[in-house]
Design a protein around this motif. Structure first.
Motif, short mmCIF file in Angstrom:
data_model
loop_
_atom_site.label_atom_id
_atom_site.label_comp_id
_atom_site.label_asym_id
_atom_site.label_seq_id
_atom_site.Cartn_x
_atom_site.Cartn_y
_atom_site.Cartn_z
N LYS A 112 1.09 -1.25 -0.01
CA LYS A 112 -0.16 -0.06 -0.30
C LYS A 112 0.33 1.30 -0.19
O LYS A 112 0.65 2.48 -0.13
CB LYS A 112 -0.74 0.01 1.05
CG LYS A 112 -1.74 -1.41 0.83
CD LYS A 112 -3.23 -0.87 2.43
CE LYS A 112 -3.82 -1.60 2.76
NZ LYS A 112 -4.78 -2.51 3.71
N GLU A 115 2.51 1.82 -3.56
CA GLU A 115 1.49 2.36 -4.42
C GLU A 115 1.19 3.38 -4.19
O GLU A 115 1.01 4.28 -5.27
CB GLU A 115 -0.06 1.49 -3.88
CG GLU A 115 0.02 0.28 -4.65
CD GLU A 115 0.17 -0.01 -6.13
OE1 GLU A 115 -0.48 0.82 -6.76
OE2 GLU A 115 0.72 -0.78 -6.62
N LYS A 116 1.56 4.32 -3.29
CA LYS A 116 1.27 5.75 -2.86
C LYS A 116 2.29 6.29 -3.60
O LYS A 116 2.10 6.91 -4.16
CB LYS A 116 1.14 5.89 -1.28
CG LYS A 116 -0.51 5.31 -1.02
CD LYS A 116 -0.44 6.17 0.34
CE LYS A 116 -1.19 5.49 1.58
NZ LYS A 116 -0.95 5.60 3.08
N HIS A 118 4.34 4.52 -6.75
CA HIS A 118 4.14 4.28 -7.50
C HIS A 118 3.04 3.69 -7.71
O HIS A 118 3.16 2.41 -7.64
CB HIS A 118 5.65 3.40 -7.98
CG HIS A 118 6.69 4.46 -7.38
ND1 HIS A 118 6.90 5.55 -8.49
CD2 HIS A 118 7.49 4.42 -6.82
CE1 HIS A 118 8.65 6.44 -7.90
NE2 HIS A 118 8.47 4.84 -6.85
N LYS A 119 1.92 4.40 -8.23
CA LYS A 119 0.52 3.61 -8.56
C LYS A 119 1.00 2.59 -9.62
O LYS A 119 1.31 2.03 -10.79
CB LYS A 119 -0.67 4.15 -9.05
CG LYS A 119 -2.55 4.15 -9.68
CD LYS A 119 -3.28 4.95 -9.54
CE LYS A 119 -3.40 4.34 -9.76
NZ LYS A 119 -4.57 2.99 -8.48
N GLY A 120 0.01 1.17 -9.28
CA GLY A 120 0.88 -0.33 -10.20
C GLY A 120 2.00 -1.07 -10.21
O GLY A 120 2.24 -1.92 -10.53
N ILE A 121 2.97 -0.15 -8.87
CA ILE A 121 4.14 -1.20 -9.14
C ILE A 121 4.01 -2.16 -8.35
O ILE A 121 4.28 -2.92 -8.93
CB ILE A 121 4.89 0.29 -8.03
CG1 ILE A 121 6.47 -0.78 -7.99
CG2 ILE A 121 4.63 0.02 -6.75
CD1 ILE A 121 7.77 0.40 -7.33
N SER A 122 3.02 -2.84 -7.61
CA SER A 122 2.53 -3.93 -7.12
C SER A 122 2.46 -5.24 -7.93
O SER A 122 3.24 -6.29 -7.76
CB SER A 122 1.58 -3.77 -5.47
OG SER A 122 1.05 -3.83 -6.23
N LYS A 123 1.74 -4.31 -8.76
CA LYS A 123 1.69 -5.63 -10.08
C LYS A 123 2.94 -5.72 -10.76
O LYS A 123 2.89 -6.56 -11.48
CB LYS A 123 0.57 -5.51 -11.07
CG LYS A 123 -0.53 -5.22 -9.73
CD LYS A 123 -1.61 -5.21 -10.52
CE LYS A 123 -3.28 -4.44 -9.15
NZ LYS A 123 -4.53 -3.84 -9.95
N SER A 124 3.78 -5.24 -10.74
CA SER A 124 5.07 -5.20 -11.98
C SER A 124 5.81 -6.48 -11.69
O SER A 124 5.63 -6.52 -10.65
CB SER A 124 5.84 -4.15 -11.94
OG SER A 124 6.33 -4.04 -10.38
#
Length: 351
Positions: A112, A115-116, A118-124
């Motif tokens: 979380k 994500e704040k 860099h939005k979407g980074i956890s799915k990279s």
């Protein structure tokens, strides 16, 4: 959940021995350096450790808020991992499941936060979660017989092994270290562990620690470690019903770095006699704490001192004394702190 809301504390958070010990960065560094068996942690210092326990307090239950969470930097301050120190004073066969919940909570929070930024980074593809090093610090009397592997807690573990999380916790059991091993370490944590190993009056009376061991700890330890040592040892001695005057003598010697003769003048004590005294004192304190709790609840509701005194059937002057102190701690009052301050103001000896 906002940053502010994420750091909600338990309604009745209390200090415990383990929280006091490992809340100290120097003692936590000693734990990681000398008791982790991980080569990369041999050079960890206090300045490499950041306490982030408050951030994760929502994951601790009301009865189990003794745990601490640290963010630790290694290899030149570049690599970060999280260490979760779980304190146990009794054998607990569900510890692996508790740790798994904590680890997932920590990783979810980390994602979380990233994500704040860099939005979407956890799915990279390249996104990595920090390792969590779970430590169980056990200082109970009974033998620790809990399997360290998480899979041991799952039925049909062998059949479904491919689908079960694979991890172990690292156990630091005070009972696993003999006297000589702890004396060789010559650090504050080893002294705490030696004290924690004592089980009865006879062991207290024959402790007799070497002068050079105590002198080295006194010389090497920063003031914050000495303060923590004094607090922890005082708590342990009180649990053994050691007379308060002897406890205060111990505390003053530790704080003043005068530890070479710390146990030389030890008078010993009759554990049965002191336990009987302790129980009687405990009854008095328990009654006072119950009264303070009752007064605080009514104070939170906005009731006047006159109304509170009438409802609890106590002298109005006494209720006024307690209320004046309690207001400093409201709305999250702490009965024990209020009790201590009240007794000190009253000129009475706090047991």
């Amino acid at each position: 959940m906002s940053e502010e809301n994420n750091q909600i504390s338990n309604s009745k958070e209390k200090d415990s021995g383990a929280k006091t010990i490992f809340g100290n960065a120097n003692l936590c560094a000693q734990l990681l350096r000398n008791y982790s068996n991980i080569e990369e942690l041999k050079s960890v210092e206090a300045e490499d450790i950041e306490d982030v326990t408050d951030r994760y307090i929502p994951m601790f239950t009301e009865e189990r808020n003794a745990d601490v969470v640290k963010k630790v930097r290694i290899t030149g301050g570049k690599e970060v991992f999280i260490t979760l120190i779980e304190h146990k004073a009794q054998v607990d066969y569900n510890v692996c499941m508790q740790i798994l919940r904590y680890m997932v909570f920590i990783w979810e929070d980390y994602a979380k936060q990233q994500e704040k930024l860099h939005k979407g980074i956890s799915k990279s593809k390249d996104f990595k979660y920090p390792p969590v090093f779970p430590i169980v610090y056990y200082n109970g009397v009974d033998k620790w017989t809990v399997d360290k592997a998480f899979s041991s807690r799952i039925a049909l573990g062998e059949v479904f092994s491919k689908y079960i999380p694979k991890f172990e916790y690292h156990l630091v059991n005070t009972g696993d270290y003999n006297r000589e091993e702890l004396l060789d370490r010559e650090d504050g944590l080893s002294l705490i562990m030696l004290i924690n190993k004592l089980k009865d009056a006879a062991e207290f009376n024959s402790l007799g620690l070497p002068k050079d061991y105590l002198e080295n700890i006194a010389f090497k330890s920063p003031e914050d470690v000495l303060e923590t040592l004094a607090k922890v040892i005082a708590v342990v001695l009180r649990k053994q019903y050691v007379p308060e005057d002897e406890i205060q003598d111990f505390v003053s010697h530790i704080k003043e770095r005068d530890m070479s003769d710390l146990f030389e003048g030890w008078k010993g004590f009759n554990v049965q006699e002191e336990r009987t005294k302790g129980k009687e004192i405990g009854k008095v304190i328990g009654k006072d704490l119950s009264l303070i709790t009752l007064i605080c609840k009514k104070l939170v509701k906005g009731k006047s001192i006159e109304a509170i005194a009438d409802e609890v059937e106590e002298d109005e002057e006494l209720v006024t004394e307690i209320c004046s102190i309690a207001k400093k701690y409201l709305p999250d009052y702490d009965e024990e702190k209020i009790y201590d301050e009240w007794k000190q103001q009253s000129g009475l000896k706090v047991q």
